[in-house]
Design a protein around this motif. Structure first.
Motif, PDB file in Angstrom:
ATOM      1  N   SER A 195      77.047 -66.972  18.499  1.00 28.79           N
ATOM      2  CA  SER A 195      77.113 -68.042  19.502  1.00 28.79           C
ATOM      3  C   SER A 195      76.979 -67.419  20.886  1.00 28.79           C
ATOM      4  O   SER A 195      77.777 -66.549  21.238  1.00 28.79           O
ATOM      5  CB  SER A 195      78.462 -68.758  19.453  1.00 28.79           C
ATOM      6  N   LYS A 226      73.158 -69.576  18.883  1.00 27.28           N
ATOM      7  CA  LYS A 226      73.597 -70.970  19.055  1.00 27.28           C
ATOM      8  C   LYS A 226      74.100 -71.153  20.484  1.00 27.28           C
ATOM      9  O   LYS A 226      74.862 -70.332  20.969  1.00 27.28           O
ATOM     10  CB  LYS A 226      74.724 -71.274  18.056  1.00 27.28           C
ATOM     11  N   ARG A 227      73.653 -72.245  21.114  1.00 23.28           N
ATOM     12  CA  ARG A 227      74.006 -72.438  22.521  1.00 23.28           C
ATOM     13  C   ARG A 227      74.669 -73.783  22.780  1.00 23.28           C
ATOM     14  O   ARG A 227      74.479 -74.394  23.831  1.00 23.28           O
ATOM     15  CB  ARG A 227      72.756 -72.349  23.385  1.00 23.28           C
ATOM     16  N   GLY A 228      75.404 -74.322  21.806  1.00 23.60           N
ATOM     17  CA  GLY A 228      76.114 -75.583  21.998  1.00 23.60           C
ATOM     18  C   GLY A 228      75.191 -76.670  22.508  1.00 23.60           C
ATOM     19  O   GLY A 228      74.093 -76.866  21.986  1.00 23.60           O
ATOM     20  N   GLY A 231      71.266 -76.221  23.012  1.00 18.85           N
ATOM     21  CA  GLY A 231      70.275 -75.998  21.953  1.00 18.85           C
ATOM     22  C   GLY A 231      70.444 -74.651  21.276  1.00 18.85           C
ATOM     23  O   GLY A 231      71.572 -74.172  21.093  1.00 18.85           O
ATOM     24  N   GLU A 250      78.583 -86.693  22.126  1.00 18.57           N
ATOM     25  CA  GLU A 250      79.494 -85.788  21.421  1.00 18.57           C
ATOM     26  C   GLU A 250      80.839 -86.465  21.184  1.00 18.57           C
ATOM     27  O   GLU A 250      81.507 -86.880  22.115  1.00 18.57           O
ATOM     28  CB  GLU A 250      79.675 -84.501  22.237  1.00 18.57           C
ATOM     29  N   ASN A 282      68.907 -77.271  14.398  1.00 16.27           N
ATOM     30  CA  ASN A 282      69.235 -77.851  15.703  1.00 16.27           C
ATOM     31  C   ASN A 282      69.641 -79.325  15.539  1.00 16.27           C
ATOM     32  O   ASN A 282      70.606 -79.796  16.168  1.00 16.27           O
ATOM     33  CB  ASN A 282      68.009 -77.723  16.614  1.00 16.27           C
ATOM     34  N   GLY A 285      73.173 -79.420  13.835  1.00 18.67           N
ATOM     35  CA  GLY A 285      74.255 -79.158  14.791  1.00 18.67           C
ATOM     36  C   GLY A 285      74.499 -80.362  15.686  1.00 18.67           C
ATOM     37  O   GLY A 285      75.641 -80.744  15.954  1.00 18.67           O
TER      38      GLY A 285
END
Ligand code: ADP
Length: 316
Positions: A195, A226-228, A231, A250, A282, A285
């Motif tokens: 992350s 992973k970049r929250g 993306g 969210e 993507n 997530g």
């Protein structure tokens, strides 16, 4: 088809439904939801139809059963979940602070999973799988960590593959033997799923590409950062792909990284093109954060296709 395995804690999560300072203000609580990072990850693989299994240990209680029933219903081989009479399944309570950050109360220190040791069933399962997914948190618990390391060596020695999601939290970093275990896992990793800034813990470098190159030089084939809500990016030798975030509302971020990783692995094991694996991960997530409850956001292929289809229609 290749079969994937993970080893680790299965627990239930009780979730506050309102933001507030302290659990008494964050009422009512709902749950218990099936949870545990390895369980969420493997459930996502199962929902996408990839052969998969988990090795874990629960008490002979409803918290254990709620997990076993869900995982089995979603296609996960649960023959490696040992049921321990007289012991308890772990639990966690989660609430959201006013600023949106999460506060957890964990009840896993004395959970049944803490006594996980190899059994005939777990050994047979390890020998029937071609891929192992390792979570950094599992390496910090003594018995569990040892089992994960032995499984990793066995599966790799047979020509299998290994994915690694470090998921490292400050409070576990000083666990005895953790750094040595991580160093050995890095050498065995084919697919790495860090992350954001976590990448730099494994390859101190001036920029992301230099860190990635250093890890590819050590034998990794695919690195997905992973970049929250920003993306994700995929790196292979000579290749970089960026996935823009899918715009979603969210509700609950718990489990997004595990659903992302499970979906990516499902496509990766099937030999999909990197672009397709990244696109579906993507979406997995993004969809995960729209559902309340850690495992509730794990998606089927139809749900991911529907989400991506909606996004394309909006973009037109
Ligand atoms: P981790 O919990 O492992 O740090 P992330 O929070 O980075 O994982 O989430 C994993 C992936 O899920 C992200 O890389 C992104 O693709 C997707 N994702 C997470 N949060 C959002 C969000 N708010 N909006 C859109 N996509 C998201």
């Amino acid at each position: 088809m290749r079969k994937a395995l993970t080893i680790g804690e299965v627990l239930v999560e009780i979730v506050a439904t309102t933001k507030g300072d302290g659990f008494l203000r964050a009422q009512p609580l709902i749950g218990p939801f099936p949870s545990g990072a390895p369980a969420i990850f493997i459930d996502q693989l199962g929902r996408l139809g990839t052969p998969c299994a988990i090795v874990s240990r629960v008490g002979d209680d409803d918290f254990g059963r709620v997990n076993i029933d869900r995982l089995r219903a979603d296609g996960v081989d649960v023959s490696g979940i040992e049921i321990a009479p007289g012991e308890s399944t772990g639990s966690a309570f989660v609430r959201y602070r006013d600023d949106g950050s999460r506060a957890f109360v964990y009840n896993i220190r004395h959970s049944a999973c803490g006594n996980l040791r190899p059994t005939a069933a777990s050994e047979a399962l390890i020998d029937s799988c071609d891929h192992l997914h390792v979570m950094g948190t599992a390496l910090s618990a003594p018995g569990l960590g040892q089992m994960v390391m032995e499984a990793a060596r066995r599966i790799k020695a047979r020509g299998g593959t290994l994915s690694f999601d470090p998921n490292l939290r400050a409070e576990i970093m000083d666990a005895p033997g953790l750094r040595e275990a991580i160093a050995e896992v890095v050498e065995m990793t084919d697919l790495f799923l860090p992350s954001g800034e976590e990448l730099f813990l494994f390859a101190p470098a001036g920029d992301e590409q230099a860190a990635v190159d250093a890890l590819l030089d050590r034998g990794m084939t695919t690195i997905v950062v992973k970049r929250g809500a920003q993306g994700a990016s995929l790196f292979e030798r000579g290749l970089r792909l960026d996935a823009a975030p899918i715009a979603v509302t969210e509700i609950d971020p718990t489990g997004a990284g595990d659903c992302f990783g499970g979906a990516f692995l499902s496509f990766w094991l099937a030999g999909a093109a990197p672009r397709q694996a990244l696109r579906y991960a993507n979406a997995a997530g993004a969809r995960a954060v729209t559902q309340l409850g850690p495992m509730e956001g794990a998606s089927t292929r139809e749900e991911l296709d529907a989400l991506m289809g909606d996004m394309e229609r909006i973009a037109q």
